[in-house]
Design a protein around this motif. Structure first.
Motif, PDB file in Angstrom:
ATOM      1  N   GLU A  83      12.939   8.023  68.012  1.00 15.44           N
ATOM      2  CA  GLU A  83      12.073   9.067  67.482  1.00 15.44           C
ATOM      3  C   GLU A  83      12.175  10.306  68.343  1.00 15.44           C
ATOM      4  O   GLU A  83      12.149  10.216  69.572  1.00 15.44           O
ATOM      5  CB  GLU A  83      10.632   8.580  67.443  1.00 15.44           C
ATOM      6  CG  GLU A  83      10.423   7.452  66.459  1.00 15.44           C
ATOM      7  CD  GLU A  83       8.970   7.012  66.346  1.00 15.44           C
ATOM      8  OE1 GLU A  83       8.071   7.754  66.788  1.00 15.44           O
ATOM      9  OE2 GLU A  83       8.748   5.926  65.811  1.00 15.44           O
ATOM     10  N   THR A 143      12.145  10.016  62.747  1.00 13.72           N
ATOM     11  CA  THR A 143      12.815   8.775  63.134  1.00 13.72           C
ATOM     12  C   THR A 143      14.253   8.862  62.643  1.00 13.72           C
ATOM     13  O   THR A 143      14.497   9.173  61.477  1.00 13.72           O
ATOM     14  CB  THR A 143      12.128   7.552  62.504  1.00 13.72           C
ATOM     15  OG1 THR A 143      10.783   7.496  62.978  1.00 13.72           O
ATOM     16  CG2 THR A 143      12.850   6.264  62.870  1.00 13.72           C
ATOM     17  N   SER A 167      15.847   0.354  50.549  1.00 15.38           N
ATOM     18  CA  SER A 167      15.419   1.516  51.330  1.00 15.38           C
ATOM     19  C   SER A 167      14.369   2.313  50.574  1.00 15.38           C
ATOM     20  O   SER A 167      13.384   2.785  51.150  1.00 15.38           O
ATOM     21  CB  SER A 167      16.616   2.418  51.653  1.00 15.38           C
ATOM     22  OG  SER A 167      17.553   1.752  52.462  1.00 15.38           O
ATOM     23  N   LEU A 174      10.028   2.721  51.187  1.00 11.27           N
ATOM     24  CA  LEU A 174       9.411   4.049  51.217  1.00 11.27           C
ATOM     25  C   LEU A 174       8.413   4.222  50.070  1.00 11.27           C
ATOM     26  O   LEU A 174       7.796   5.267  49.947  1.00 11.27           O
ATOM     27  CB  LEU A 174      10.520   5.104  51.121  1.00 11.27           C
ATOM     28  CG  LEU A 174      10.183   6.540  51.420  1.00 11.27           C
ATOM     29  CD1 LEU A 174       9.744   6.711  52.869  1.00 11.27           C
ATOM     30  CD2 LEU A 174      11.375   7.426  51.142  1.00 11.27           C
ATOM     31  N   GLU A 202      11.103  11.040  48.497  1.00 14.02           N
ATOM     32  CA  GLU A 202       9.767  11.224  49.051  1.00 14.02           C
ATOM     33  C   GLU A 202       8.959  10.011  48.649  1.00 14.02           C
ATOM     34  O   GLU A 202       9.064   9.523  47.533  1.00 14.02           O
ATOM     35  CB  GLU A 202       9.122  12.488  48.502  1.00 14.02           C
ATOM     36  CG  GLU A 202       9.802  13.751  48.957  1.00 14.02           C
ATOM     37  CD  GLU A 202       9.091  15.003  48.458  1.00 14.02           C
ATOM     38  OE1 GLU A 202       7.877  14.941  48.171  1.00 14.02           O
ATOM     39  OE2 GLU A 202       9.767  16.037  48.381  1.00 14.02           O
ATOM     40  N   ARG A 213       5.907   7.074  50.721  1.00 13.88           N
ATOM     41  CA  ARG A 213       4.822   6.837  51.675  1.00 13.88           C
ATOM     42  C   ARG A 213       5.286   5.821  52.710  1.00 13.88           C
ATOM     43  O   ARG A 213       6.056   4.917  52.402  1.00 13.88           O
ATOM     44  CB  ARG A 213       3.598   6.309  50.958  1.00 13.88           C
ATOM     45  CG  ARG A 213       3.123   7.247  49.863  1.00 13.88           C
ATOM     46  CD  ARG A 213       1.622   7.304  49.828  1.00 13.88           C
ATOM     47  NE  ARG A 213       1.173   8.371  48.956  1.00 13.88           N
ATOM     48  CZ  ARG A 213       0.827   9.584  49.374  1.00 13.88           C
ATOM     49  NH1 ARG A 213       0.897   9.900  50.636  1.00 13.88           N
ATOM     50  NH2 ARG A 213       0.410  10.496  48.525  1.00 13.88           N
ATOM     51  N   ASP A 214       4.780   5.999  53.942  1.00  6.85           N
ATOM     52  CA  ASP A 214       5.101   5.031  54.984  1.00  6.85           C
ATOM     53  C   ASP A 214       4.182   3.815  54.843  1.00  6.85           C
ATOM     54  O   ASP A 214       3.365   3.739  53.910  1.00  6.85           O
ATOM     55  CB  ASP A 214       5.036   5.668  56.381  1.00  6.85           C
ATOM     56  CG  ASP A 214       3.628   6.060  56.804  1.00  6.85           C
ATOM     57  OD1 ASP A 214       2.633   5.680  56.135  1.00  6.85           O
ATOM     58  OD2 ASP A 214       3.505   6.753  57.835  1.00  6.85           O
ATOM     59  N   HIS A 215       4.277   2.874  55.761  1.00  3.12           N
ATOM     60  CA  HIS A 215       3.505   1.633  55.670  1.00  3.12           C
ATOM     61  C   HIS A 215       1.993   1.865  55.801  1.00  3.12           C
ATOM     62  O   HIS A 215       1.202   1.018  55.432  1.00  3.12           O
ATOM     63  CB  HIS A 215       3.990   0.629  56.718  1.00  3.12           C
ATOM     64  CG  HIS A 215       3.775   1.081  58.129  1.00  3.12           C
ATOM     65  ND1 HIS A 215       4.621   1.984  58.747  1.00  3.12           N
ATOM     66  CD2 HIS A 215       2.815   0.787  59.022  1.00  3.12           C
ATOM     67  CE1 HIS A 215       4.184   2.217  59.968  1.00  3.12           C
ATOM     68  NE2 HIS A 215       3.101   1.517  60.166  1.00  3.12           N
ATOM     69  N   ARG A 216       1.579   3.035  56.306  1.00  2.37           N
ATOM     70  CA  ARG A 216       0.153   3.367  56.406  1.00  2.37           C
ATOM     71  C   ARG A 216      -0.330   4.183  55.209  1.00  2.37           C
ATOM     72  O   ARG A 216      -1.501   4.541  55.143  1.00  2.37           O
ATOM     73  CB  ARG A 216      -0.111   4.145  57.693  1.00  2.37           C
ATOM     74  CG  ARG A 216       0.146   3.354  58.961  1.00  2.37           C
ATOM     75  CD  ARG A 216      -0.087   4.216  60.187  1.00  2.37           C
ATOM     76  NE  ARG A 216       0.765   5.397  60.118  1.00  2.37           N
ATOM     77  CZ  ARG A 216       1.807   5.637  60.908  1.00  2.37           C
ATOM     78  NH1 ARG A 216       2.129   4.785  61.841  1.00  2.37           N
ATOM     79  NH2 ARG A 216       2.523   6.734  60.768  1.00  2.37           N
ATOM     80  N   MET A 252       5.895  10.539  53.351  1.00  4.30           N
ATOM     81  CA  MET A 252       7.116  10.352  54.141  1.00  4.30           C
ATOM     82  C   MET A 252       8.308  10.817  53.313  1.00  4.30           C
ATOM     83  O   MET A 252       8.376  10.555  52.118  1.00  4.30           O
ATOM     84  CB  MET A 252       7.281   8.877  54.499  1.00  4.30           C
ATOM     85  CG  MET A 252       8.516   8.540  55.290  1.00  4.30           C
ATOM     86  SD  MET A 252       8.515   9.132  56.985  1.00  4.30           S
ATOM     87  CE  MET A 252       7.117   8.278  57.661  1.00  4.30           C
ATOM     88  N   MET A 291      12.695  11.010  53.295  1.00  6.88           N
ATOM     89  CA  MET A 291      13.877  10.349  53.833  1.00  6.88           C
ATOM     90  C   MET A 291      15.112  11.075  53.348  1.00  6.88           C
ATOM     91  O   MET A 291      15.195  11.456  52.184  1.00  6.88           O
ATOM     92  CB  MET A 291      13.955   8.898  53.368  1.00  6.88           C
ATOM     93  CG  MET A 291      15.266   8.224  53.748  1.00  6.88           C
ATOM     94  SD  MET A 291      15.546   6.602  53.005  1.00  6.88           S
ATOM     95  CE  MET A 291      15.649   6.981  51.280  1.00  6.88           C
ATOM     96  N   TYR A 316      13.824   9.964  58.819  1.00  8.73           N
ATOM     97  CA  TYR A 316      12.526   9.812  58.175  1.00  8.73           C
ATOM     98  C   TYR A 316      11.508  10.727  58.859  1.00  8.73           C
ATOM     99  O   TYR A 316      11.524  10.850  60.083  1.00  8.73           O
ATOM    100  CB  TYR A 316      12.003   8.378  58.318  1.00  8.73           C
ATOM    101  CG  TYR A 316      12.891   7.321  57.743  1.00  8.73           C
ATOM    102  CD1 TYR A 316      12.724   6.885  56.433  1.00  8.73           C
ATOM    103  CD2 TYR A 316      13.884   6.731  58.514  1.00  8.73           C
ATOM    104  CE1 TYR A 316      13.536   5.893  55.901  1.00  8.73           C
ATOM    105  CE2 TYR A 316      14.706   5.739  57.993  1.00  8.73           C
ATOM    106  CZ  TYR A 316      14.515   5.327  56.691  1.00  8.73           C
ATOM    107  OH  TYR A 316      15.327   4.346  56.176  1.00  8.73           O
TER     108      TYR A 316
END
Length: 179
Positions: A68, A73, A98, A102, A132, A134-137, A141, A143, A160
């Motif tokens: 990072e 990332t 992938s 995302l 485009e 979303r991340d895991h939270r 996000m 890419m 990312y």
């Protein structure tokens, strides 16, 4: 000797600024790939990971280096699928996975957008991917990625972040090569 000498104080005041200038956000370096037929540039010291993943229905050893920098990332991953007949389905499955990670539309795997990176020196095939999601939270996000092949080796290089630094992404993708 006076405590305050303007010419003596200047170096002390300038030292923190000079040290900050010596710590760039993106400190580009050659990626150590432990003998893999791959060359890449990373903007920071990468962490190393290896795991077994299903590619084209077969458990395959996947190597990954990631780090990072600048709120982004950067990741390079590769695997040798061992059989030319498995290259296309493994690559297609990896591209869809992938996008699913995302939380993006997996149909994007079949139609690369115009702005996605598309070339890798030495690759027999390279396909860009941009999405485009979303991340895991659940945070937004973006890419940018390229998937490439040479022989039975398949590679993914990806950036990312909430917003992609285009200059950093260009340097990252231009540094990728399958010699």
């Amino acid at each position: 000797m006076p405590l305050f000498r303007p010419n003596g104080l200047l170096p002390l005041l300038a030292a923190p600024l000079l040290l900050a200038a010596c710590s760039p956000t993106f400190n580009w370096r050659a990626l150590p790939t432990d003998g893999a037929p791959l060359q890449a540039l990373m903007p920071c010291k990468p962490e190393k990971a290896e795991r077994q993943v299903p590619l084209a229905g077969v458990a395959t050893s996947l190597q990954m280096r990631s780090c990072e920098a600048g709120g982004l990332t950067f990741a390079v991953a590769w695997a040798d699928v061992g059989d030319a007949a498995r290259v296309a389905p493994a690559l297609a499955g990896w591209r869809r996975a992938s996008l699913l990670a995302l939380q993006a539309d997996p149909a994007l795997a079949d139609t690369p957008p115009a702005g996605a990176p598309r070339s890798v020196k030495g690759a027999s095939e390279a396909v860009g991917l941009q999405a485009e999601g979303r991340d895991h939270r659940g945070a937004p996000m973006r890419m940018q990625a390229v998937h490439a092949t040479r022989g039975t080796l398949i590679v993914q290089a990806a950036v990312y972040g909430a917003a992609i630094d285009e200059r950093a992404a260009a340097t990252f993708f231009e540094g990728l090569e399958l010699p």
